[in-house]
Design a protein around this motif. Structure first.
Motif, PDB file in Angstrom:
ATOM      1  N   PRO A 168       6.756 -12.457   6.906  1.00  0.00           N
ATOM      2  CA  PRO A 168       5.458 -12.761   6.291  1.00  0.00           C
ATOM      3  C   PRO A 168       4.569 -11.509   6.248  1.00  0.00           C
ATOM      4  O   PRO A 168       4.560 -10.705   7.183  1.00  0.00           O
ATOM      5  CB  PRO A 168       4.857 -13.820   7.210  1.00  0.00           C
ATOM      6  N   PHE A 169       3.857 -11.373   5.165  1.00  0.00           N
ATOM      7  CA  PHE A 169       2.948 -10.242   4.979  1.00  0.00           C
ATOM      8  C   PHE A 169       1.640 -10.517   5.708  1.00  0.00           C
ATOM      9  O   PHE A 169       1.073 -11.593   5.601  1.00  0.00           O
ATOM     10  CB  PHE A 169       2.685 -10.039   3.488  1.00  0.00           C
ATOM     11  N   ILE A 170       1.159  -9.532   6.441  1.00  0.00           N
ATOM     12  CA  ILE A 170      -0.105  -9.651   7.159  1.00  0.00           C
ATOM     13  C   ILE A 170      -1.064  -8.627   6.547  1.00  0.00           C
ATOM     14  O   ILE A 170      -0.878  -7.414   6.704  1.00  0.00           O
ATOM     15  CB  ILE A 170       0.077  -9.378   8.663  1.00  0.00           C
ATOM     16  N   ALA A 171      -2.071  -9.096   5.804  1.00  0.00           N
ATOM     17  CA  ALA A 171      -2.965  -8.195   5.071  1.00  0.00           C
ATOM     18  C   ALA A 171      -3.704  -7.217   5.971  1.00  0.00           C
ATOM     19  O   ALA A 171      -4.021  -6.104   5.567  1.00  0.00           O
ATOM     20  CB  ALA A 171      -3.963  -9.008   4.253  1.00  0.00           C
ATOM     21  N   MET A 198       0.807  -1.188   0.000  1.00  0.00           N
ATOM     22  CA  MET A 198       0.000   0.000   0.000  1.00  0.00           C
ATOM     23  C   MET A 198       0.857   1.263   0.000  1.00  0.00           C
ATOM     24  O   MET A 198       0.569   2.191  -0.747  1.00  0.00           O
ATOM     25  CB  MET A 198      -0.922  -0.013   1.222  1.00  0.00           C
ATOM     26  N   SER A 199       1.909   1.285   0.799  1.00  0.00           N
ATOM     27  CA  SER A 199       2.691   2.523   0.883  1.00  0.00           C
ATOM     28  C   SER A 199       3.341   2.864  -0.457  1.00  0.00           C
ATOM     29  O   SER A 199       3.335   4.029  -0.869  1.00  0.00           O
ATOM     30  CB  SER A 199       3.736   2.440   1.991  1.00  0.00           C
ATOM     31  N   GLY A 200       3.878   1.869  -1.143  1.00  0.00           N
ATOM     32  CA  GLY A 200       4.484   2.125  -2.453  1.00  0.00           C
ATOM     33  C   GLY A 200       3.460   2.631  -3.453  1.00  0.00           C
ATOM     34  O   GLY A 200       3.710   3.591  -4.186  1.00  0.00           O
ATOM     35  N   SER A 201       2.304   2.008  -3.489  1.00  0.00           N
ATOM     36  CA  SER A 201       1.235   2.449  -4.388  1.00  0.00           C
ATOM     37  C   SER A 201       0.810   3.872  -4.066  1.00  0.00           C
ATOM     38  O   SER A 201       0.565   4.684  -4.965  1.00  0.00           O
ATOM     39  CB  SER A 201       0.029   1.513  -4.280  1.00  0.00           C
ATOM     40  N   ALA A 202       0.710   4.175  -2.780  1.00  0.00           N
ATOM     41  CA  ALA A 202       0.286   5.513  -2.367  1.00  0.00           C
ATOM     42  C   ALA A 202       1.329   6.565  -2.748  1.00  0.00           C
ATOM     43  O   ALA A 202       0.969   7.651  -3.224  1.00  0.00           O
ATOM     44  CB  ALA A 202       0.023   5.539  -0.866  1.00  0.00           C
ATOM     45  N   PHE A 203       2.609   6.259  -2.565  1.00  0.00           N
ATOM     46  CA  PHE A 203       3.643   7.227  -2.927  1.00  0.00           C
ATOM     47  C   PHE A 203       3.693   7.456  -4.435  1.00  0.00           C
ATOM     48  O   PHE A 203       3.881   8.588  -4.899  1.00  0.00           O
ATOM     49  CB  PHE A 203       5.017   6.795  -2.408  1.00  0.00           C
ATOM     50  N   ILE A 204       3.509   6.412  -5.224  1.00  0.00           N
ATOM     51  CA  ILE A 204       3.499   6.571  -6.680  1.00  0.00           C
ATOM     52  C   ILE A 204       2.286   7.385  -7.108  1.00  0.00           C
ATOM     53  O   ILE A 204       2.389   8.277  -7.964  1.00  0.00           O
ATOM     54  CB  ILE A 204       3.547   5.196  -7.373  1.00  0.00           C
ATOM     55  N   THR A 205       1.135   7.101  -6.521  1.00  0.00           N
ATOM     56  CA  THR A 205      -0.078   7.859  -6.834  1.00  0.00           C
ATOM     57  C   THR A 205       0.101   9.329  -6.462  1.00  0.00           C
ATOM     58  O   THR A 205      -0.291  10.229  -7.208  1.00  0.00           O
ATOM     59  CB  THR A 205      -1.291   7.251  -6.108  1.00  0.00           C
ATOM     60  N   TYR A 206       0.693   9.564  -5.300  1.00  0.00           N
ATOM     61  CA  TYR A 206       0.991  10.936  -4.875  1.00  0.00           C
ATOM     62  C   TYR A 206       1.884  11.632  -5.899  1.00  0.00           C
ATOM     63  O   TYR A 206       1.624  12.779  -6.293  1.00  0.00           O
ATOM     64  CB  TYR A 206       1.667  10.915  -3.498  1.00  0.00           C
ATOM     65  N   ALA A 207       2.921  10.969  -6.338  1.00  0.00           N
ATOM     66  CA  ALA A 207       3.854  11.567  -7.296  1.00  0.00           C
ATOM     67  C   ALA A 207       3.165  11.881  -8.621  1.00  0.00           C
ATOM     68  O   ALA A 207       3.389  12.955  -9.202  1.00  0.00           O
ATOM     69  CB  ALA A 207       5.044  10.630  -7.526  1.00  0.00           C
ATOM     70  N   LEU A 208       2.325  10.981  -9.096  1.00  0.00           N
ATOM     71  CA  LEU A 208       1.607  11.227 -10.348  1.00  0.00           C
ATOM     72  C   LEU A 208       0.662  12.420 -10.204  1.00  0.00           C
ATOM     73  O   LEU A 208       0.607  13.291 -11.081  1.00  0.00           O
ATOM     74  CB  LEU A 208       0.839   9.985 -10.780  1.00  0.00           C
ATOM     75  N   CYS A 226      -3.097  -3.627   4.432  1.00  0.00           N
ATOM     76  CA  CYS A 226      -2.184  -4.079   3.372  1.00  0.00           C
ATOM     77  C   CYS A 226      -0.915  -3.240   3.295  1.00  0.00           C
ATOM     78  O   CYS A 226      -0.421  -2.942   2.218  1.00  0.00           O
ATOM     79  CB  CYS A 226      -2.890  -4.143   2.029  1.00  0.00           C
ATOM     80  N   ILE A 227      -0.405  -2.855   4.440  1.00  0.00           N
ATOM     81  CA  ILE A 227       0.834  -2.086   4.507  1.00  0.00           C
ATOM     82  C   ILE A 227       1.941  -3.031   4.967  1.00  0.00           C
ATOM     83  O   ILE A 227       1.851  -3.633   6.028  1.00  0.00           O
ATOM     84  CB  ILE A 227       0.697  -0.903   5.482  1.00  0.00           C
ATOM     85  N   GLN A 228       2.961  -3.162   4.147  1.00  0.00           N
ATOM     86  CA  GLN A 228       4.085  -4.037   4.476  1.00  0.00           C
ATOM     87  C   GLN A 228       4.866  -3.461   5.649  1.00  0.00           C
ATOM     88  O   GLN A 228       5.188  -2.270   5.650  1.00  0.00           O
ATOM     89  CB  GLN A 228       5.007  -4.183   3.276  1.00  0.00           C
ATOM     90  N   GLN A 229       5.162  -4.281   6.622  1.00  0.00           N
ATOM     91  CA  GLN A 229       5.931  -3.811   7.764  1.00  0.00           C
ATOM     92  C   GLN A 229       7.391  -3.596   7.390  1.00  0.00           C
ATOM     93  O   GLN A 229       7.882  -4.150   6.425  1.00  0.00           O
ATOM     94  CB  GLN A 229       5.824  -4.783   8.953  1.00  0.00           C
ATOM     95  N   THR A 230       8.065  -2.752   8.150  1.00  0.00           N
ATOM     96  CA  THR A 230       9.485  -2.511   7.919  1.00  0.00           C
ATOM     97  C   THR A 230      10.286  -3.521   8.727  1.00  0.00           C
ATOM     98  O   THR A 230       9.768  -4.161   9.641  1.00  0.00           O
ATOM     99  CB  THR A 230       9.882  -1.090   8.357  1.00  0.00           C
TER     100      THR A 230
END
Length: 83
Positions: free
Chosen positions: A58-61, A1-11, A48-52
């Motif tokens: 493991p990804f936890i939705a 989610m964070s990557g998608s949000a940052f790309i959307t923000y940039a666009l 759906c935010i990947q933890q650091t």
């Protein structure tokens, strides 16, 4: 989610600054935003935010982390300014 949000923000910021074509990118931004809205849970949390971490885990939705929420809010602010 964070990557998608940052790309959307940039666009969206690129459109708002006149660097990107609104005609070309507005539909892309709208699809990205609609996809992200599917991950806002009934209780208001964004999931759906990947933890650091220092290693893959493991990804936890259902996970929600503040940096992902911040990116989501940045994207929303630029999208709102675009309309």
């Amino acid at each position: 989610m964070s990557g998608s949000a940052f790309i959307t923000y940039a666009l969206a910021a690129g459109v708002n600054q006149g660097l990107l074509s609104k005609r070309v990118y507005k539909p892309v931004i709208a699809r990205a935003w609609a996809g992200m809205l599917h991950h806002v849970y009934a209780d208001g949390r964004l999931g759906c935010i990947q933890q650091t971490g220092s290693e893959p885990r493991p990804f936890i939705a259902s996970a929600s982390y503040t940096y992902g929420v911040g990116a989501f809010l940045l994207a929303g602010s630029e999208i709102r300014a675009m309309h």
